[in-house]
Scaffold this motif. Sequence first.
Motif, PDB file in Angstrom:
ATOM      1  N   VAL A  85       7.058  10.132  -6.685  1.00  0.00           N
ATOM      2  CA  VAL A  85       6.424   8.815  -6.758  1.00  0.00           C
ATOM      3  C   VAL A  85       5.132   8.879  -5.951  1.00  0.00           C
ATOM      4  O   VAL A  85       5.123   9.389  -4.832  1.00  0.00           O
ATOM      5  N   GLU A  86       4.049   8.375  -6.526  1.00  0.00           N
ATOM      6  CA  GLU A  86       2.777   8.282  -5.804  1.00  0.00           C
ATOM      7  C   GLU A  86       2.647   6.847  -5.276  1.00  0.00           C
ATOM      8  O   GLU A  86       2.826   5.893  -6.029  1.00  0.00           O
ATOM      9  N   SER A  87       2.339   6.706  -4.006  1.00  0.00           N
ATOM     10  CA  SER A  87       2.281   5.364  -3.425  1.00  0.00           C
ATOM     11  C   SER A  87       1.051   5.185  -2.546  1.00  0.00           C
ATOM     12  O   SER A  87       0.447   6.157  -2.071  1.00  0.00           O
ATOM     13  N   ALA A  88       0.694   3.938  -2.348  1.00  0.00           N
ATOM     14  CA  ALA A  88      -0.424   3.583  -1.463  1.00  0.00           C
ATOM     15  C   ALA A  88      -0.060   2.321  -0.700  1.00  0.00           C
ATOM     16  O   ALA A  88       0.357   1.327  -1.293  1.00  0.00           O
ATOM     17  N   TRP A  89      -0.191   2.376   0.605  1.00  0.00           N
ATOM     18  CA  TRP A  89       0.039   1.228   1.471  1.00  0.00           C
ATOM     19  C   TRP A  89      -1.296   0.653   1.928  1.00  0.00           C
ATOM     20  O   TRP A  89      -2.213   1.396   2.277  1.00  0.00           O
ATOM     21  N   HIS A  90      -1.392  -0.662   1.960  1.00  0.00           N
ATOM     22  CA  HIS A  90      -2.512  -1.376   2.574  1.00  0.00           C
ATOM     23  C   HIS A  90      -1.898  -2.240   3.674  1.00  0.00           C
ATOM     24  O   HIS A  90      -1.111  -3.150   3.390  1.00  0.00           O
ATOM     25  N   ILE A  91      -2.239  -1.937   4.917  1.00  0.00           N
ATOM     26  CA  ILE A  91      -1.585  -2.562   6.072  1.00  0.00           C
ATOM     27  C   ILE A  91      -2.593  -3.340   6.895  1.00  0.00           C
ATOM     28  O   ILE A  91      -3.681  -2.830   7.221  1.00  0.00           O
ATOM     29  N   ALA A  92      -2.235  -4.561   7.242  1.00  0.00           N
ATOM     30  CA  ALA A  92      -3.064  -5.400   8.115  1.00  0.00           C
ATOM     31  C   ALA A  92      -2.264  -5.760   9.360  1.00  0.00           C
ATOM     32  O   ALA A  92      -1.184  -6.355   9.254  1.00  0.00           O
ATOM     33  N   LEU A  93      -2.793  -5.375  10.517  1.00  0.00           N
ATOM     34  CA  LEU A  93      -2.177  -5.695  11.799  1.00  0.00           C
ATOM     35  C   LEU A  93      -3.133  -6.625  12.544  1.00  0.00           C
ATOM     36  O   LEU A  93      -4.171  -6.177  13.051  1.00  0.00           O
ATOM     37  N   PRO A  94      -2.861  -7.916  12.592  1.00  0.00           N
ATOM     38  CA  PRO A  94      -3.764  -8.883  13.224  1.00  0.00           C
ATOM     39  C   PRO A  94      -4.162  -8.468  14.636  1.00  0.00           C
ATOM     40  O   PRO A  94      -3.345  -7.983  15.414  1.00  0.00           O
ATOM     41  N   ARG A  95      -5.448  -8.623  14.933  1.00  0.00           N
ATOM     42  CA  ARG A  95      -6.041  -8.304  16.234  1.00  0.00           C
ATOM     43  C   ARG A  95      -6.037  -6.812  16.537  1.00  0.00           C
ATOM     44  O   ARG A  95      -6.405  -6.380  17.627  1.00  0.00           O
ATOM     45  N   GLN A  96      -5.594  -5.997  15.571  1.00  0.00           N
ATOM     46  CA  GLN A  96      -5.588  -4.547  15.773  1.00  0.00           C
ATOM     47  C   GLN A  96      -6.483  -3.841  14.749  1.00  0.00           C
ATOM     48  O   GLN A  96      -7.314  -3.033  15.107  1.00  0.00           O
ATOM     49  N   GLY A  97      -6.281  -4.175  13.472  1.00  0.00           N
ATOM     50  CA  GLY A  97      -7.072  -3.531  12.445  1.00  0.00           C
ATOM     51  C   GLY A  97      -6.288  -3.324  11.167  1.00  0.00           C
ATOM     52  O   GLY A  97      -5.177  -3.842  11.002  1.00  0.00           O
ATOM     53  N   LEU A 129      -5.107  -0.430   7.962  1.00  0.00           N
ATOM     54  CA  LEU A 129      -4.846   0.967   7.646  1.00  0.00           C
ATOM     55  C   LEU A 129      -4.537   1.106   6.158  1.00  0.00           C
ATOM     56  O   LEU A 129      -3.958   0.196   5.556  1.00  0.00           O
ATOM     57  N   GLN A 130      -4.927   2.229   5.599  1.00  0.00           N
ATOM     58  CA  GLN A 130      -4.556   2.552   4.225  1.00  0.00           C
ATOM     59  C   GLN A 130      -3.826   3.897   4.234  1.00  0.00           C
ATOM     60  O   GLN A 130      -4.277   4.848   4.886  1.00  0.00           O
ATOM     61  N   ILE A 131      -2.699   3.952   3.530  1.00  0.00           N
ATOM     62  CA  ILE A 131      -1.890   5.173   3.509  1.00  0.00           C
ATOM     63  C   ILE A 131      -1.770   5.668   2.075  1.00  0.00           C
ATOM     64  O   ILE A 131      -1.322   4.936   1.187  1.00  0.00           O
ATOM     65  N   GLY A 132      -2.186   6.906   1.844  1.00  0.00           N
ATOM     66  CA  GLY A 132      -1.994   7.557   0.554  1.00  0.00           C
ATOM     67  C   GLY A 132      -0.856   8.547   0.672  1.00  0.00           C
ATOM     68  O   GLY A 132      -0.840   9.380   1.593  1.00  0.00           O
ATOM     69  N   GLN A 133       0.099   8.480  -0.242  1.00  0.00           N
ATOM     70  CA  GLN A 133       1.323   9.255  -0.040  1.00  0.00           C
ATOM     71  C   GLN A 133       1.943   9.742  -1.343  1.00  0.00           C
ATOM     72  O   GLN A 133       1.945   9.046  -2.351  1.00  0.00           O
ATOM     73  N   THR A 134       2.472  10.949  -1.290  1.00  0.00           N
ATOM     74  CA  THR A 134       3.344  11.469  -2.339  1.00  0.00           C
ATOM     75  C   THR A 134       4.762  11.420  -1.806  1.00  0.00           C
ATOM     76  O   THR A 134       5.031  11.903  -0.699  1.00  0.00           O
ATOM     77  N   GLU A 135       5.673  10.814  -2.569  1.00  0.00           N
ATOM     78  CA  GLU A 135       7.059  10.677  -2.133  1.00  0.00           C
ATOM     79  C   GLU A 135       7.987  11.472  -3.051  1.00  0.00           C
ATOM     80  O   GLU A 135       7.730  11.596  -4.247  1.00  0.00           O
ATOM     81  N   ASN A 136       9.059  11.975  -2.473  1.00  0.00           N
ATOM     82  CA  ASN A 136      10.095  12.638  -3.260  1.00  0.00           C
ATOM     83  C   ASN A 136      11.397  11.849  -3.105  1.00  0.00           C
ATOM     84  O   ASN A 136      11.960  11.789  -2.015  1.00  0.00           O
ATOM     85  N   HIS A 137      11.848  11.240  -4.182  1.00  0.00           N
ATOM     86  CA  HIS A 137      13.038  10.393  -4.151  1.00  0.00           C
ATOM     87  C   HIS A 137      14.293  11.132  -4.611  1.00  0.00           C
ATOM     88  O   HIS A 137      15.299  10.499  -4.923  1.00  0.00           O
ATOM     89  N   TRP A 138      14.246  12.467  -4.678  1.00  0.00           N
ATOM     90  CA  TRP A 138      15.364  13.225  -5.224  1.00  0.00           C
ATOM     91  C   TRP A 138      16.670  12.972  -4.472  1.00  0.00           C
ATOM     92  O   TRP A 138      17.703  12.666  -5.075  1.00  0.00           O
ATOM     93  N   ASN A 139      16.654  13.101  -3.152  1.00  0.00           N
ATOM     94  CA  ASN A 139      17.894  12.910  -2.384  1.00  0.00           C
ATOM     95  C   ASN A 139      18.422  11.484  -2.521  1.00  0.00           C
ATOM     96  O   ASN A 139      19.632  11.262  -2.555  1.00  0.00           O
ATOM     97  N   TYR A 140      17.516  10.526  -2.575  1.00  0.00           N
ATOM     98  CA  TYR A 140      17.921   9.126  -2.749  1.00  0.00           C
ATOM     99  C   TYR A 140      18.623   8.934  -4.093  1.00  0.00           C
ATOM    100  O   TYR A 140      19.680   8.288  -4.168  1.00  0.00           O
ATOM    101  N   LEU A 141      18.081   9.514  -5.146  1.00  0.00           N
ATOM    102  CA  LEU A 141      18.699   9.404  -6.471  1.00  0.00           C
ATOM    103  C   LEU A 141      20.046  10.119  -6.507  1.00  0.00           C
ATOM    104  O   LEU A 141      21.031   9.591  -7.041  1.00  0.00           O
ATOM    105  N   ARG A 142      20.096  11.295  -5.926  1.00  0.00           N
ATOM    106  CA  ARG A 142      21.313  12.111  -5.993  1.00  0.00           C
ATOM    107  C   ARG A 142      22.442  11.558  -5.139  1.00  0.00           C
ATOM    108  O   ARG A 142      23.612  11.581  -5.552  1.00  0.00           O
TER     109      ARG A 142
END
Length: 238
Positions: A124-136, A138-151
């Motif tokens: 699964v390809e995913s992207a997070w957009h995170i807002a932390l008030p008074r801090q800033g 962040l954007q996270i680009g990620q490749t995920e492997n869900h194999w163990n979760y499925l199995r």
Amino acid sequence: MKILLPFLLPLLLGIVCGVLIAAGALYFNPIAMGTLSPLAVSGRQQVVLNYSAVPGEAIVFTNDGESRTAPQPSKVSQLWEAPIRQTTVLVTALKDHQGSTVGVGVKFSSLSEATRLLNNEAIVESAWHIALPRQGTLQIGQTENHWNYLREIVLPAYWNAADSWKGNWRGLLSSGPNALGTARVYGGSGRYAGTLLEAAEYLSATAYSARTGPVAADGQLVIELPQDQTRVAGDAEP
């Protein structure tokens, strides 16, 4: 037909046995993704952000409207257009180790053509957009492997007579794109502006329904800070 019958029966039996052997080899393949991120043994300071992975507890959750997990709230727009039918969107509150809300995260996840089940890769390809008030932000680009979760969770839930799974499971989702299998984090604004960081995402589950999806599950983002960063809301305890 009677003449062919003695030949057809062994052929069909061979096909069935082959399918069962292949399925067994796929399910019990010992080569599976790891459960420990390199960040777990890092000496650097980390921000730990927790969230509920149950779609019904999200601020907003949407998909194509035909999956087992229903959109939340029910009247939210659905992603039924062809280019995004295999994408889900999660908007959720992010909490620190004390359970206090410290920000909001928006996660886009799409099934990947790189999936290779024979190699224990449910990508699964995913992207997070995170807002932390008074801090800033962040954007996270990620490749995920869900194999163990499925199995270990999804398939047992389908095989169970009650269409459910209960237990105590924790697994690492992150598998890239960084060389060590960590996610890539970009600082967008505030104190994080211009920084390039690493992250790992974990999922913990105790109940799953084959009919509705996750029943009791929590996600966790672990973001490694540069050595010169000071503590912020959401930081892990030393």
